[in-house]
Scaffold this motif. Sequence first.
Motif, short mmCIF file in Angstrom:
data_model
loop_
_atom_site.label_atom_id
_atom_site.label_comp_id
_atom_site.label_asym_id
_atom_site.label_seq_id
_atom_site.Cartn_x
_atom_site.Cartn_y
_atom_site.Cartn_z
N SER A 162 39.67 29.57 30.07
CA SER A 162 40.99 29.38 29.97
C SER A 162 41.83 28.80 30.94
N VAL A 163 42.98 28.14 30.96
CA VAL A 163 43.28 26.96 31.78
C VAL A 163 44.21 27.23 32.31
N PRO A 164 43.93 27.34 34.11
CA PRO A 164 45.01 28.01 34.38
C PRO A 164 46.10 27.80 34.71
N GLU A 165 47.11 28.57 34.54
CA GLU A 165 48.52 28.72 34.53
C GLU A 165 49.53 27.88 35.56
N ASN A 166 50.44 27.23 35.12
CA ASN A 166 51.24 26.03 35.75
C ASN A 166 51.58 26.64 37.00
N GLY A 167 50.85 26.47 38.37
CA GLY A 167 51.65 26.96 39.62
C GLY A 167 50.40 27.66 39.89
N THR A 168 48.40 27.28 39.45
CA THR A 168 48.12 28.77 39.90
C THR A 168 47.81 27.58 41.07
N VAL A 169 47.32 27.74 42.51
CA VAL A 169 46.66 27.71 43.07
C VAL A 169 44.67 28.09 43.80
N PHE A 170 44.30 27.52 43.85
CA PHE A 170 42.64 27.88 44.38
C PHE A 170 42.34 27.76 45.46
N ARG A 171 42.49 28.24 46.41
CA ARG A 171 42.06 28.02 48.22
C ARG A 171 40.30 28.16 48.10
N PHE A 172 39.81 27.51 48.97
CA PHE A 172 38.39 27.89 49.27
C PHE A 172 38.55 27.35 50.87
N TYR A 173 38.40 28.57 51.98
CA TYR A 173 37.58 27.95 53.67
C TYR A 173 37.44 28.63 54.32
N PRO A 174 36.26 27.64 54.93
CA PRO A 174 35.21 27.99 56.14
C PRO A 174 35.71 29.48 56.70
N GLU A 175 34.24 30.06 56.70
CA GLU A 175 34.35 31.65 57.81
C GLU A 175 35.43 31.32 58.95
N TYR A 176 34.33 29.58 59.18
CA TYR A 176 35.29 30.09 61.07
C TYR A 176 36.37 29.76 60.89
#
Length: 325
Positions: free
Chosen positions: A227-241
Amino acid sequence: MKIQKLIISSLLFSSLAIAQEVNYYFEQFSNNYSDLSNSISLNNSNVWDDPEFNIPIDFEFKLFNSPISELTLEGGYGAMLYSLDLEHSLWPIRADIIDRGFAEYEQGTSIDSLGSLSPISYKTSGSNGSKILKIEWRNVGFFEDELLAYYMNFQLWMYEGSDMIEIHFGNSNVDDNFWYQEMNCSGFVDINSDFETASGFILSEVNGVYQLDYSQLEEEPTYYYTSVPENGTVFRFYPEYTIGTEEVKTAVKTYPNPVNNYLFIENKLGTELSYKVMSLDGREVNIGNSCLSKIQLDLSELKPGVYLLSYKSSGKSTQQSFIKQ
Protein backbone atom coordinates in the motif's frame (compact mmCIF):
# COMPACT_ATOMS: atom_id res chain seq x y z
CA MET A 1 12.13 -2.28 -20.05
CA LYS A 2 15.18 -0.10 -20.68
CA ILE A 3 18.71 -1.35 -21.10
CA GLN A 4 20.11 0.91 -18.40
CA LYS A 5 17.44 -0.18 -15.95
CA LEU A 6 18.19 -3.83 -16.59
CA ILE A 7 21.90 -3.25 -16.03
CA ILE A 8 21.25 -1.58 -12.69
CA SER A 9 18.92 -4.37 -11.62
CA SER A 10 21.53 -7.02 -12.37
CA LEU A 11 24.11 -5.04 -10.43
CA LEU A 12 21.99 -4.56 -7.33
CA PHE A 13 20.68 -8.11 -7.20
CA SER A 14 23.65 -10.30 -7.96
CA SER A 15 25.08 -13.51 -6.62
CA LEU A 16 27.90 -12.54 -4.27
CA ALA A 17 28.03 -10.51 -1.07
CA ILE A 18 29.78 -7.61 0.59
CA ALA A 19 30.42 -7.77 4.32
CA GLN A 20 28.13 -5.74 6.59
CA GLU A 21 30.17 -3.01 8.27
CA VAL A 22 27.56 -0.72 9.85
CA ASN A 23 24.21 -1.71 11.27
CA TYR A 24 21.18 0.54 10.69
CA TYR A 25 17.92 0.88 12.56
CA PHE A 26 14.46 1.85 11.35
CA GLU A 27 11.54 3.79 12.80
CA GLN A 28 8.31 5.12 11.33
CA PHE A 29 6.29 8.15 12.42
CA SER A 30 4.03 10.87 11.02
CA ASN A 31 4.83 14.53 10.39
CA ASN A 32 3.18 17.21 8.29
CA TYR A 33 4.49 17.11 4.72
CA SER A 34 5.48 20.44 3.14
CA ASP A 35 6.72 21.17 -0.38
CA LEU A 36 10.23 22.61 -0.50
CA SER A 37 10.42 26.38 -0.93
CA ASN A 38 13.33 28.32 -2.43
CA SER A 39 14.88 25.07 -3.61
CA ILE A 40 17.33 24.60 -6.48
CA SER A 41 15.78 23.07 -9.58
CA LEU A 42 17.48 20.11 -11.21
CA ASN A 43 15.37 19.77 -14.34
CA ASN A 44 14.84 23.53 -14.89
CA SER A 45 11.26 23.12 -16.18
CA ASN A 46 12.36 20.50 -18.75
CA VAL A 47 10.39 17.27 -18.98
CA TRP A 48 12.37 14.25 -17.90
CA ASP A 49 12.48 10.47 -18.11
CA ASP A 50 15.43 8.59 -16.64
CA PRO A 51 16.88 11.87 -15.28
CA GLU A 52 20.63 12.32 -14.75
CA PHE A 53 21.61 15.10 -12.36
CA ASN A 54 24.36 15.73 -9.79
CA ILE A 55 23.46 16.89 -6.28
CA PRO A 56 26.22 18.33 -4.04
CA ILE A 57 26.37 17.59 -0.32
CA ASP A 58 27.97 20.63 1.33
CA PHE A 59 28.57 18.93 4.68
CA GLU A 60 30.15 15.70 5.88
CA PHE A 61 27.85 12.74 5.40
CA LYS A 62 28.66 9.06 5.64
CA LEU A 63 26.82 6.05 4.28
CA PHE A 64 28.07 2.74 5.66
CA ASN A 65 30.71 4.90 7.36
CA SER A 66 32.09 6.04 3.98
CA PRO A 67 32.13 9.79 3.19
CA ILE A 68 29.91 10.96 0.32
CA SER A 69 30.36 14.49 -1.05
CA GLU A 70 27.98 14.36 -4.01
CA LEU A 71 25.12 12.27 -5.33
CA THR A 72 24.24 11.47 -8.91
CA LEU A 73 20.67 10.76 -9.92
CA GLU A 74 20.62 8.11 -12.64
CA GLY A 75 19.91 4.45 -13.29
CA GLY A 76 16.68 4.38 -15.27
CA TYR A 77 14.23 4.50 -12.35
CA GLY A 78 13.99 8.23 -11.65
CA ALA A 79 14.76 8.15 -7.93
CA MET A 80 17.90 6.01 -7.85
CA LEU A 81 20.83 7.89 -6.29
CA TYR A 82 24.51 6.94 -6.37
CA SER A 83 27.72 8.23 -4.90
CA LEU A 84 30.06 9.56 -7.58
CA ASP A 85 32.36 6.55 -7.21
CA LEU A 86 29.31 4.28 -7.72
CA GLU A 87 30.18 2.40 -4.53
CA HIS A 88 26.94 3.29 -2.75
CA SER A 89 23.32 3.65 -3.77
CA LEU A 90 20.11 4.68 -2.06
CA TRP A 91 16.56 5.05 -3.28
CA PRO A 92 13.38 6.36 -1.61
CA ILE A 93 11.15 4.36 -3.97
CA ARG A 94 12.00 1.81 -6.64
CA ALA A 95 9.21 2.53 -9.14
CA ASP A 96 10.04 3.78 -12.65
CA ILE A 97 8.85 7.39 -12.36
CA ILE A 98 8.48 9.96 -15.12
CA ASP A 99 7.52 13.61 -15.65
CA ARG A 100 3.73 13.93 -15.97
CA GLY A 101 4.32 16.55 -18.66
CA PHE A 102 4.67 13.65 -21.09
CA ALA A 103 0.88 13.24 -20.92
CA GLU A 104 0.60 16.18 -23.33
CA TYR A 105 2.97 14.37 -25.71
CA GLU A 106 0.59 11.41 -25.76
CA GLN A 107 -2.16 13.85 -26.77
CA GLY A 108 -0.22 15.14 -29.76
CA THR A 109 1.90 17.99 -28.40
CA SER A 110 5.39 18.02 -29.90
CA ILE A 111 8.12 17.02 -27.46
CA ASP A 112 9.89 20.36 -28.01
CA SER A 113 6.81 22.19 -26.70
CA LEU A 114 6.40 20.19 -23.51
CA GLY A 115 6.81 21.77 -20.09
CA SER A 116 7.59 19.92 -16.88
CA LEU A 117 4.75 19.11 -14.50
CA SER A 118 7.02 17.17 -12.14
CA PRO A 119 9.89 19.31 -10.83
CA ILE A 120 12.89 17.71 -9.11
CA SER A 121 14.78 20.02 -6.76
CA TYR A 122 16.93 20.15 -3.64
CA LYS A 123 17.96 22.48 -0.84
CA THR A 124 20.18 22.47 2.24
CA SER A 125 18.65 23.84 5.44
CA GLY A 126 19.90 24.29 8.99
CA SER A 127 23.07 25.75 10.46
CA ASN A 128 26.61 24.36 10.52
CA GLY A 129 26.74 21.09 12.39
CA SER A 130 23.06 20.33 11.90
CA LYS A 131 22.41 20.78 8.18
CA ILE A 132 19.90 18.72 6.26
CA LEU A 133 20.02 18.00 2.53
CA LYS A 134 16.47 17.67 1.16
CA ILE A 135 15.71 16.28 -2.30
CA GLU A 136 12.17 16.53 -3.62
CA TRP A 137 10.24 14.73 -6.35
CA ARG A 138 6.99 16.67 -6.83
CA ASN A 139 3.88 15.46 -8.67
CA VAL A 140 5.75 12.62 -10.39
CA GLY A 141 4.03 10.09 -12.64
CA PHE A 142 4.80 6.48 -13.50
CA PHE A 143 6.13 5.08 -16.76
CA GLU A 144 3.79 2.10 -16.64
CA ASP A 145 0.74 4.36 -16.24
CA GLU A 146 -0.14 5.08 -19.88
CA LEU A 147 -2.47 7.97 -19.04
CA LEU A 148 -0.10 9.40 -16.42
CA ALA A 149 -3.13 9.86 -14.19
CA TYR A 150 -1.38 8.74 -11.02
CA TYR A 151 0.80 11.23 -9.12
CA MET A 152 3.02 11.11 -6.06
CA ASN A 153 5.10 13.47 -3.89
CA PHE A 154 8.07 12.45 -1.77
CA GLN A 155 11.37 13.73 -0.37
CA LEU A 156 14.67 12.26 0.77
CA TRP A 157 16.42 13.93 3.73
CA MET A 158 20.07 13.38 4.78
CA TYR A 159 21.31 14.72 8.14
CA GLU A 160 24.69 16.16 9.03
CA GLY A 161 26.30 14.74 12.17
CA SER A 162 23.99 11.79 12.70
CA ASP A 163 24.21 10.44 9.10
CA MET A 164 20.50 9.77 9.41
CA ILE A 165 18.32 9.24 6.32
CA GLU A 166 14.60 9.96 6.08
CA ILE A 167 11.97 9.42 3.40
CA HIS A 168 8.98 11.77 3.62
CA PHE A 169 5.78 10.91 1.75
CA GLY A 170 3.29 13.55 0.64
CA ASN A 171 -0.01 13.56 -1.20
CA SER A 172 -0.65 10.77 -3.70
CA ASN A 173 -3.54 9.23 -5.63
CA VAL A 174 -1.73 6.00 -6.56
CA ASP A 175 -3.84 2.86 -6.40
CA ASP A 176 -2.50 0.18 -4.04
CA ASN A 177 -2.67 -2.55 -6.70
CA PHE A 178 -0.63 -0.45 -9.13
CA TRP A 179 1.82 0.43 -6.35
CA TYR A 180 2.37 -3.24 -5.54
CA GLN A 181 2.85 -4.17 -9.21
CA GLU A 182 5.63 -1.58 -9.41
CA MET A 183 7.54 -3.78 -6.90
CA ASN A 184 8.34 -0.89 -4.60
CA CYS A 185 10.74 -0.97 -1.71
CA SER A 186 13.24 1.49 -0.19
CA GLY A 187 16.89 0.85 0.51
CA PHE A 188 20.55 1.74 0.54
CA VAL A 189 23.45 -0.53 -0.40
CA ASP A 190 27.19 -0.98 -0.75
CA ILE A 191 28.25 -1.81 -4.32
CA ASN A 192 31.38 -3.56 -5.53
CA SER A 193 31.34 -2.78 -9.24
CA ASP A 194 34.46 -4.87 -9.91
CA PHE A 195 32.63 -8.03 -8.93
CA GLU A 196 29.11 -6.76 -9.65
CA THR A 197 28.01 -7.46 -6.09
CA ALA A 198 25.91 -5.49 -3.64
CA SER A 199 24.59 -5.79 -0.11
CA GLY A 200 22.72 -3.49 2.20
CA PHE A 201 19.44 -2.66 3.89
CA ILE A 202 16.04 -3.07 2.24
CA LEU A 203 12.78 -1.83 3.74
CA SER A 204 9.84 -4.00 2.73
CA GLU A 205 6.32 -4.66 3.95
CA VAL A 206 5.20 -8.00 5.38
CA ASN A 207 1.58 -8.48 6.46
CA GLY A 208 1.10 -4.73 6.72
CA VAL A 209 4.21 -4.19 8.84
CA TYR A 210 7.33 -2.42 7.54
CA GLN A 211 10.60 -4.12 8.38
CA LEU A 212 14.25 -3.31 7.62
CA ASP A 213 16.45 -6.27 6.74
CA TYR A 214 20.09 -6.59 5.83
CA SER A 215 20.32 -8.47 2.54
CA GLN A 216 23.14 -9.83 0.44
CA LEU A 217 20.91 -9.15 -2.56
CA GLU A 218 21.35 -12.52 -4.14
CA GLU A 219 17.96 -12.13 -5.79
CA GLU A 220 14.98 -9.79 -6.07
CA PRO A 221 13.32 -8.92 -2.73
CA THR A 222 10.55 -11.29 -1.71
CA TYR A 223 8.25 -8.65 -0.24
CA TYR A 224 7.21 -5.26 -1.58
CA TYR A 225 5.08 -2.40 -0.33
CA THR A 226 1.46 -3.46 -0.63
CA SER A 227 0.00 0.00 0.00
CA VAL A 228 1.09 3.57 -0.61
CA PRO A 229 2.38 5.26 2.58
CA GLU A 230 -0.12 7.81 3.84
CA ASN A 231 0.45 11.55 3.47
CA GLY A 232 2.80 12.60 6.28
CA THR A 233 4.46 9.19 6.73
CA VAL A 234 8.18 9.35 7.51
CA PHE A 235 10.61 6.42 7.28
CA ARG A 236 13.82 7.02 9.26
CA PHE A 237 17.07 5.05 9.03
CA TYR A 238 19.98 5.72 11.37
CA PRO A 239 23.36 4.01 11.88
CA GLU A 240 24.20 2.31 15.13
CA TYR A 241 26.94 4.83 15.95
CA THR A 242 24.28 7.56 16.03
CA ILE A 243 22.76 5.94 19.09
CA GLY A 244 26.03 6.18 21.01
CA THR A 245 27.79 3.69 23.24
CA GLU A 246 26.04 1.48 25.73
CA GLU A 247 27.53 3.65 28.48
CA VAL A 248 25.71 6.75 27.24
CA LYS A 249 22.48 4.90 26.60
CA THR A 250 22.55 3.46 30.11
CA ALA A 251 23.66 6.60 31.95
CA VAL A 252 21.44 9.19 30.23
CA LYS A 253 17.66 8.93 30.42
CA THR A 254 15.05 11.25 28.93
CA TYR A 255 11.34 11.51 29.73
CA PRO A 256 8.43 11.90 29.19
CA ASN A 257 7.59 11.07 25.59
CA PRO A 258 5.28 12.57 24.41
CA VAL A 259 6.19 15.93 26.03
CA ASN A 260 3.61 18.47 27.17
CA ASN A 261 5.72 21.28 28.64
CA TYR A 262 8.97 19.97 30.09
CA LEU A 263 11.50 17.39 28.92
CA PHE A 264 13.82 15.97 31.56
CA ILE A 265 17.32 14.60 30.99
CA GLU A 266 18.87 12.54 33.78
CA ASN A 267 22.65 12.47 33.49
CA LYS A 268 24.50 9.87 35.57
CA LEU A 269 27.77 10.15 33.66
CA GLY A 270 29.20 12.68 36.12
CA THR A 271 30.51 14.86 33.28
CA GLU A 272 29.20 17.90 31.44
CA LEU A 273 26.46 17.12 28.94
CA SER A 274 25.85 19.26 25.86
CA TYR A 275 22.39 18.98 24.34
CA LYS A 276 20.47 20.30 21.35
CA VAL A 277 16.79 20.12 20.38
CA MET A 278 16.05 20.47 16.66
CA SER A 279 12.94 20.53 14.54
CA LEU A 280 12.80 18.16 11.57
CA ASP A 281 13.64 21.01 9.19
CA GLY A 282 16.97 21.53 10.98
CA ARG A 283 16.11 24.54 13.18
CA GLU A 284 17.79 24.55 16.57
CA VAL A 285 15.14 25.37 19.16
CA ASN A 286 16.96 24.66 22.43
CA ILE A 287 20.73 24.41 23.02
CA GLY A 288 22.77 24.20 26.19
CA ASN A 289 25.39 22.59 28.43
CA SER A 290 24.96 21.36 31.98
CA CYS A 291 26.72 19.38 34.69
CA LEU A 292 23.50 18.84 36.61
CA SER A 293 22.37 15.30 37.21
CA LYS A 294 18.84 16.31 36.19
CA ILE A 295 18.27 18.83 33.41
CA GLN A 296 14.87 20.39 32.79
CA LEU A 297 14.09 21.78 29.33
CA ASP A 298 11.12 24.12 28.96
CA LEU A 299 9.52 23.21 25.62
CA SER A 300 6.11 24.73 26.33
CA GLU A 301 6.45 27.24 23.46
CA LEU A 302 7.17 24.61 20.81
CA LYS A 303 4.51 23.76 18.28
CA PRO A 304 3.19 20.18 18.37
CA GLY A 305 5.20 17.78 16.23
CA VAL A 306 8.24 15.50 16.12
CA TYR A 307 11.62 16.84 17.30
CA LEU A 308 15.16 15.51 17.61
CA LEU A 309 17.21 15.56 20.81
CA SER A 310 20.95 15.05 20.53
CA TYR A 311 23.40 15.08 23.44
CA LYS A 312 27.11 14.51 23.87
CA SER A 313 29.48 13.89 26.75
CA SER A 314 33.20 13.08 26.66
CA GLY A 315 33.06 12.63 22.91
CA LYS A 316 30.23 10.10 23.08
CA SER A 317 26.94 11.13 21.52
CA THR A 318 23.46 9.91 20.84
CA GLN A 319 20.31 11.17 19.17
CA GLN A 320 16.65 10.33 19.55
CA SER A 321 13.26 11.65 18.53
CA PHE A 322 10.34 12.69 20.72
CA ILE A 323 6.85 14.07 20.23
CA LYS A 324 5.71 17.48 21.50
CA GLN A 325 1.97 17.55 22.16
